[in-house]
Design a protein around this motif. Structure first.
Motif, PDB file in Angstrom:
ATOM      1  N   SER A  28       0.721  -1.325   0.015  1.00 19.15           N
ATOM      2  CA  SER A  28      -0.040  -0.050   0.168  1.00 19.15           C
ATOM      3  C   SER A  28       0.901   1.143   0.070  1.00 19.15           C
ATOM      4  N   VAL A  29       0.396   2.186  -0.652  1.00 17.80           N
ATOM      5  CA  VAL A  29       1.105   3.602  -0.642  1.00 17.80           C
ATOM      6  C   VAL A  29       0.184   4.583  -0.190  1.00 17.80           C
ATOM      7  N   ILE A  30       0.101   5.177   0.881  1.00 17.82           N
ATOM      8  CA  ILE A  30      -0.950   5.925   1.470  1.00 17.82           C
ATOM      9  C   ILE A  30      -0.472   7.518   1.579  1.00 17.82           C
ATOM     10  N   ASP A  31      -1.221   8.375   0.900  1.00 18.54           N
ATOM     11  CA  ASP A  31      -1.090   9.904   1.188  1.00 18.54           C
ATOM     12  C   ASP A  31      -1.865  10.068   2.381  1.00 18.54           C
ATOM     13  N   LEU A  32      -1.254  10.101   3.334  1.00 16.79           N
ATOM     14  CA  LEU A  32      -1.837  10.457   4.741  1.00 16.79           C
ATOM     15  C   LEU A  32      -2.755  11.591   4.925  1.00 16.79           C
ATOM     16  N   SER A  33      -2.748  12.652   3.846  1.00 12.80           N
ATOM     17  CA  SER A  33      -3.328  13.664   4.080  1.00 12.80           C
ATOM     18  C   SER A  33      -4.993  13.211   3.763  1.00 12.80           C
ATOM     19  N   GLU A  34      -4.838  12.006   3.138  1.00 18.23           N
ATOM     20  CA  GLU A  34      -6.071  11.349   2.568  1.00 18.23           C
ATOM     21  C   GLU A  34      -6.986  10.508   3.713  1.00 18.23           C
ATOM     22  N   SER A 122      16.287  -0.771  10.939  1.00 14.81           N
ATOM     23  CA  SER A 122      16.588  -1.222  12.320  1.00 14.81           C
ATOM     24  C   SER A 122      17.161   0.085  13.018  1.00 14.81           C
ATOM     25  N   TYR A 123      17.372   1.078  12.184  1.00  9.69           N
ATOM     26  CA  TYR A 123      17.741   2.415  13.167  1.00  9.69           C
ATOM     27  C   TYR A 123      16.485   2.853  14.067  1.00  9.69           C
ATOM     28  N   GLU A 124      16.801   3.456  15.112  1.00  6.64           N
ATOM     29  CA  GLU A 124      15.836   4.200  16.080  1.00  6.64           C
ATOM     30  C   GLU A 124      15.353   5.345  15.161  1.00  6.64           C
ATOM     31  N   VAL A 125      14.278   5.750  15.871  1.00  7.10           N
ATOM     32  CA  VAL A 125      13.466   6.945  15.111  1.00  7.10           C
ATOM     33  C   VAL A 125      14.442   8.166  15.245  1.00  7.10           C
ATOM     34  N   ASN A 126      15.061   8.413  16.342  1.00  2.29           N
ATOM     35  CA  ASN A 126      15.910   9.613  16.283  1.00  2.29           C
ATOM     36  C   ASN A 126      17.034   9.387  15.489  1.00  2.29           C
ATOM     37  N   GLU A 127      17.363   8.551  14.722  1.00  2.25           N
ATOM     38  CA  GLU A 127      18.372   8.054  13.975  1.00  2.25           C
ATOM     39  C   GLU A 127      18.013   8.218  12.531  1.00  2.25           C
ATOM     40  N   ALA A 128      16.667   8.970  12.044  1.00  4.37           N
ATOM     41  CA  ALA A 128      15.850   8.998  11.057  1.00  4.37           C
ATOM     42  C   ALA A 128      16.800   9.801  10.120  1.00  4.37           C
ATOM     43  N   LEU A 129      16.340   9.503   8.625  1.00 12.46           N
ATOM     44  CA  LEU A 129      16.803  10.396   7.753  1.00 12.46           C
ATOM     45  C   LEU A 129      16.137  11.536   7.288  1.00 12.46           C
ATOM     46  N   HIS A 130      17.154  12.599   7.176  1.00  6.62           N
ATOM     47  CA  HIS A 130      16.502  14.057   7.099  1.00  6.62           C
ATOM     48  C   HIS A 130      16.842  14.455   5.702  1.00  6.62           C
ATOM     49  N   LEU A 131      15.677  14.719   4.806  1.00  5.90           N
ATOM     50  CA  LEU A 131      15.788  14.810   3.457  1.00  5.90           C
ATOM     51  C   LEU A 131      16.107  16.172   3.074  1.00  5.90           C
ATOM     52  N   SER A 132      16.815  16.370   2.013  1.00  5.66           N
ATOM     53  CA  SER A 132      16.631  17.678   1.314  1.00  5.66           C
ATOM     54  C   SER A 132      15.561  17.894   0.472  1.00  5.66           C
ATOM     55  N   GLU A 133      15.412  18.979   0.077  1.00  2.53           N
ATOM     56  CA  GLU A 133      14.041  19.166  -0.949  1.00  2.53           C
ATOM     57  C   GLU A 133      14.284  18.320  -2.256  1.00  2.53           C
ATOM     58  N   ARG A 134      15.252  18.212  -2.701  1.00  6.31           N
ATOM     59  CA  ARG A 134      15.459  17.466  -4.127  1.00  6.31           C
ATOM     60  C   ARG A 134      15.371  15.746  -3.366  1.00  6.31           C
ATOM     61  N   GLU A 135      15.763  15.397  -2.484  1.00  2.46           N
ATOM     62  CA  GLU A 135      15.805  14.021  -2.002  1.00  2.46           C
ATOM     63  C   GLU A 135      14.295  13.613  -1.706  1.00  2.46           C
ATOM     64  N   ARG A 136      13.802  14.856  -1.214  1.00  2.60           N
ATOM     65  CA  ARG A 136      12.290  14.498  -0.814  1.00  2.60           C
ATOM     66  C   ARG A 136      11.326  14.401  -1.816  1.00  2.60           C
ATOM     67  N   SER A 137      11.625  15.299  -2.835  1.00  7.44           N
ATOM     68  CA  SER A 137      10.957  15.080  -4.400  1.00  7.44           C
ATOM     69  C   SER A 137      10.946  13.643  -4.824  1.00  7.44           C
ATOM     70  N   MET A 138      12.282  13.220  -4.917  1.00  8.76           N
ATOM     71  CA  MET A 138      12.550  11.781  -5.344  1.00  8.76           C
ATOM     72  C   MET A 138      11.736  10.701  -4.788  1.00  8.76           C
ATOM     73  N   VAL A 139      11.470  10.814  -3.593  1.00  7.05           N
ATOM     74  CA  VAL A 139      10.764   9.980  -2.552  1.00  7.05           C
ATOM     75  C   VAL A 139       9.422  10.039  -2.938  1.00  7.05           C
ATOM     76  N   VAL A 140       8.998  11.078  -2.971  1.00  2.00           N
ATOM     77  CA  VAL A 140       7.407  11.260  -3.168  1.00  2.00           C
ATOM     78  C   VAL A 140       7.261  10.544  -4.439  1.00  2.00           C
ATOM     79  N   ASP A 141       8.124  11.060  -5.705  1.00  3.46           N
ATOM     80  CA  ASP A 141       7.983  10.703  -6.868  1.00  3.46           C
ATOM     81  C   ASP A 141       8.062   9.036  -7.042  1.00  3.46           C
TER      82      ASP A 141
END
Length: 299
Positions: A28-34, A122-141
């Motif tokens: 499943s891919v979910i747009d959480l705003s929906e 297996s990373y903890e939440v506080n070790e999450a990946l923080h995305l640049s705008e370009r990276e975020r766009s690639m993930v959303v795509d």
């Protein structure tokens, strides 16, 4: 009554919780705003989840460094992991995206064969990946492409195409994490220094005799990191695995101690936490090319 942990076993169950349509029972891919509003809850998932949290992180502080990541945070969970916050009786509107896929979906695929290589699950939440705008766009795509394929009528090509797209997304995540390690070089060096001090202190008294050899899990815990994140960080900084690094430190200490003529090789091995002297001898020869006795005679 407050519910401590909610178990969500299937992708279908999660879709139902969020009030979204199921196009495939295992992905499943979910747009959480929906999605519909849900209660705060700690949840344990029976499948893989990649969350893109659409939050304004602002200036995140790591050590003495500031990193401005305004666009989003990626959190990756493996089956059996817990995420969320305690139930306070309130509901909220989730934001961002979620990719869910069950282990059964990837069995027998290239992704299934390599899933263990994506250690960030297996990373903890506080070790999450923080995305640049370009990276975020690639993930959303990537999310949108997978979603489009899910909405296509299922045929004999569907599983392979979806698995390939998920694997491509996770490969990009590997690249992004390597970038994150690079942008935090000073922080990483601080952790490496603390790691070295931790090993030195561990080996300086009788702790090894009581607790055994220092482990990666022990060191990661003392440094408040998950073992996988810690291992990836050390590998990136030193070129060695965390286990290899610990072994090198052990043998450096051993070289000094075996020169004491009052101690046998066996005594030195036990002092360092080895359960059996022959294990110490094998490791020593592997790293130095000589047995402890040969080293003692050569010096």
């Amino acid at each position: 009554m407050e519910k401590q942990i909610e178990h969500i076993s299937t992708v279908v169950d999660y879709n139902h919780l969020l009030g979204v349509e199921t196009f495939h029972p295992l992905v499943s891919v979910i747009d959480l705003s929906e999605a519909q509003r849900i209660r705060h809850m700690r949840r344990i998932f029976g499948f893989y989840v990649v969350f893109l949290k659409e939050v304004k992180c602002g200036d995140l502080i790591y050590g003495r460094q500031y990193y401005d990541y305004q666009e989003g945070t990626l959190v990756c969970l493996a089956p059996g992991q817990i995420a969320g916050v305690a139930d306070n009786g309130e509901t909220f509107q989730p934001k961002g995206w979620a990719l869910c896929f069950h282990p059964d979906f990837i069995r027998g695929t290239s992704l299934g064969q390599h899933i263990k290589e994506y250690s960030f699950f297996s990373y903890e939440v506080n070790e999450a990946l923080h995305l640049s705008e370009r990276e975020r766009s690639m993930v959303v795509d990537s999310f949108q492409k997978i979603r489009e394929e899910l909405q296509h009528p299922i045929d004999r090509h569907s599983r392979r195409l979806i698995a390939i797209q998920i694997e491509t997304l996770l490969d990009y995540c590997l690249r992004f994490y390597e970038r994150q390690f690079t942008t935090r070089q000073q922080v990483n060096r601080d952790i490496l220094s603390r790691f070295e001090r931790l090993i030195d202190e561990y080996l300086s008294d009788d702790t090894p005799q009581r607790e055994g050899l220092p482990t990666v899990k022990y060191c990661a815990g003392k440094l408040c990191l998950s073992p996988n994140y810690f291992g990836d960080l050390i590998k990136k900084e030193t070129g060695k695995t965390a286990q290899e690094y610990i072994q090198v430190k052990l043998i450096d200490v051993a070289k000094e101690r075996i020169l004491d003529p009052k101690k046998t090789i066996g005594q030195t091995a036990y002092e360092l936490g080895f359960q059996y002297p022959q294990h110490f001898t094998r490791l020593f020869k592997k790293l130095t090319g000589m047995t402890p006795n040969e080293y003692r005679s050569a010096i």
